[in-house]
Design a protein around this motif. Structure first.
Motif, short mmCIF file in Angstrom:
data_model
loop_
_atom_site.label_atom_id
_atom_site.label_comp_id
_atom_site.label_asym_id
_atom_site.label_seq_id
_atom_site.Cartn_x
_atom_site.Cartn_y
_atom_site.Cartn_z
N THR A 184 0.82 -1.21 0.00
CA THR A 184 0.00 0.00 0.00
C THR A 184 0.86 1.26 0.00
O THR A 184 0.58 2.21 -0.74
CB THR A 184 -0.93 0.00 1.22
OG1 THR A 184 -1.76 -1.17 1.19
CG2 THR A 184 -1.82 1.23 1.23
N VAL A 185 1.90 1.30 0.81
CA VAL A 185 2.74 2.50 0.92
C VAL A 185 3.42 2.83 -0.41
O VAL A 185 3.30 3.95 -0.92
CB VAL A 185 3.77 2.35 2.06
CG1 VAL A 185 4.74 3.51 2.05
CG2 VAL A 185 3.05 2.27 3.40
N PRO A 186 4.16 1.90 -1.04
CA PRO A 186 4.79 2.25 -2.32
C PRO A 186 3.78 2.50 -3.43
O PRO A 186 4.05 3.28 -4.35
CB PRO A 186 5.69 1.06 -2.63
CG PRO A 186 5.16 -0.06 -1.81
CD PRO A 186 4.57 0.56 -0.58
N ALA A 187 2.61 1.83 -3.37
CA ALA A 187 1.59 2.05 -4.40
C ALA A 187 1.09 3.49 -4.36
O ALA A 187 1.01 4.17 -5.39
CB ALA A 187 0.44 1.08 -4.21
N ILE A 188 0.78 4.00 -3.16
CA ILE A 188 0.29 5.37 -3.03
C ILE A 188 1.40 6.36 -3.34
O ILE A 188 1.17 7.39 -3.99
CB ILE A 188 -0.29 5.58 -1.62
CG1 ILE A 188 -1.55 4.73 -1.44
CG2 ILE A 188 -0.60 7.06 -1.38
CD1 ILE A 188 -2.16 4.83 -0.07
N ALA A 189 2.61 6.08 -2.90
CA ALA A 189 3.74 6.98 -3.21
C ALA A 189 3.94 7.09 -4.72
O ALA A 189 4.21 8.18 -5.25
CB ALA A 189 5.01 6.48 -2.54
N GLY A 190 3.82 5.97 -5.43
CA GLY A 190 3.95 6.01 -6.87
C GLY A 190 2.86 6.81 -7.55
O GLY A 190 3.12 7.55 -8.51
N LEU A 191 1.62 6.71 -7.03
CA LEU A 191 0.51 7.47 -7.61
C LEU A 191 0.68 8.96 -7.35
O LEU A 191 0.46 9.79 -8.24
CB LEU A 191 -0.80 6.97 -7.01
CG LEU A 191 -1.21 5.54 -7.38
CD1 LEU A 191 -2.42 5.11 -6.58
CD2 LEU A 191 -1.48 5.42 -8.88
N VAL A 192 1.08 9.33 -6.14
CA VAL A 192 1.26 10.74 -5.81
C VAL A 192 2.38 11.35 -6.64
O VAL A 192 2.25 12.45 -7.19
CB VAL A 192 1.55 10.90 -4.30
CG1 VAL A 192 1.94 12.33 -3.98
CG2 VAL A 192 0.33 10.50 -3.48
N SER A 193 3.50 10.64 -6.76
CA SER A 193 4.62 11.17 -7.53
C SER A 193 4.27 11.26 -9.01
O SER A 193 4.67 12.22 -9.69
CB SER A 193 5.86 10.29 -7.32
OG SER A 193 5.63 8.98 -7.82
N HIS A 194 3.53 10.30 -9.52
CA HIS A 194 3.12 10.33 -10.93
C HIS A 194 2.22 11.53 -11.21
O HIS A 194 2.37 12.22 -12.22
CB HIS A 194 2.41 9.03 -11.29
CG HIS A 194 2.20 8.86 -12.77
ND1 HIS A 194 1.69 7.70 -13.31
CD2 HIS A 194 2.43 9.69 -13.82
CE1 HIS A 194 1.61 7.83 -14.62
NE2 HIS A 194 2.05 9.03 -14.96
#
Length: 303
Positions: free
Chosen positions: A281-291
């Protein structure tokens, strides 16, 4: 469709379209491998058709991560069974986690080693900090139950390591540890000291929780200055000390903005699912926010 609006998913239509084009083939290949691994083989195209297509599976996952909507509610929205939503989120979330953080077109950072290498090549200054994600207390009798209690908030939490650049753009989020783990221990376990030894002339700003890393990294990790006088400090020194700490805090505040963007997603404001799911969950959300932020920056420069 209202579920795909930016207010619901937290992402623009362009970003969602890019996710569909990128993850759709990966999901199809994942499904094909799963079917081929079964002892009983079916002919190509046989079996029941999915009632929830990939686009709807992606949207359901985004809504769940953004607003913490339960699987029961999502099942009602999409007109399927609860188990279908659970299976869909379980399939899409790892695909989102594997994408990494987008820093520029075609550049993604997935590990701490990638972050240090990118910072060394670009000459950027990084900021590091840890954030706590609260979750339900483990059941009585669970081994190591008390180690999840945070010494800071006195609540059950997992601690995620967050790295941003000087502008607050997310570069990494992960390296989860129990809430009782000190910040400096988490950074050491993530291999920060060893990675910085191979990358010279790189500055990383940190708060007082990382004091001690500066000596281990040859001054590459910069923490707030120590208080030299504990009692009756000279007025000139106290003023200088205050100014230096304020200057350091002003530079380091950007990482708090990056953490705030993460916590806007309800799945990280308070995690209601199983604890192991936080690893994705943490890297998934971080990837979405950065994208999303990288897309905005690109649109601003080209517009």
């Amino acid at each position: 469709m209202i579920v795909g609006s930016p207010q619901i998913t937290g992402l623009s239509a362009d970003v969602i379209a890019q996710l569909i084009a990128e993850l759709g083939p990966l999901w199809t290949e994942q499904r094909k491998r799963r079917l081929q691994a079964r002892p009983r083989q079916r002919a190509l195209g046989a079996g029941a058709r999915y009632r929830l297509v990939f686009v709807d599976r992606l949207l359901a996952t985004l809504v769940h991560l953004r607003h913490g909507v339960t699987h029961d509610v999502l099942a009602c929205w999409f007109g399927v069974d609860r188990s279908t939503i659970t299976r869909a989120i379980g399939e899409v979330r790892p695909l989102l986690a594997e994408r990494g953080c987008t820093v520029a077109s075609g550049i993604r950072l997935r590990t701490m080693a990638d972050v240090i290498q990118f910072l060394g090549a670009s000459g950027r200054t990084a900021i590091i900090d840890a954030t706590e994600i609260r979750f339900r207390r483990p059941m009585p009798g669970t081994a190591g139950r008390d180690r999840y209690i945070s010494g800071k908030s006195k609540q059950n939490a997992m601690k995620a390591l967050v790295v941003t650049d000087a502008e607050g753009c997310l570069l990494f989020a992960g390296a989860l540890r129990p809430g009782s783990c000190p910040d400096i221990t988490q950074a050491r376990d993530a291999g920060l000291v060893q990675l910085l030894a191979a990358q010279l002339d790189l500055q990383i700003l940190a708060d007082a929780g990382y004091q001690g890393l500066g000596a281990q990294t040859g001054g590459q990790v910069i923490t707030p200055p120590h208080r030299k006088y504990k009692k009756n400090p000279p007025p000139w020194w106290e003023e200088m000390f205050t100014q230096r700490r304020k200057a350091h805090s002003s530079r380091r505040i950007r990482v708090e903005h990056g953490i705030a963007h993460l916590k806007n997603w309800r799945a990280l404001a308070r995690h209601h699912g199983r604890r192991p799911l936080l690893e994705d969950t943490v890297p998934a959300i971080a990837g979405l926010v950065s994208h999303q932020r990288a897309t905005h920056r690109l649109a601003a420069t080209t517009g």
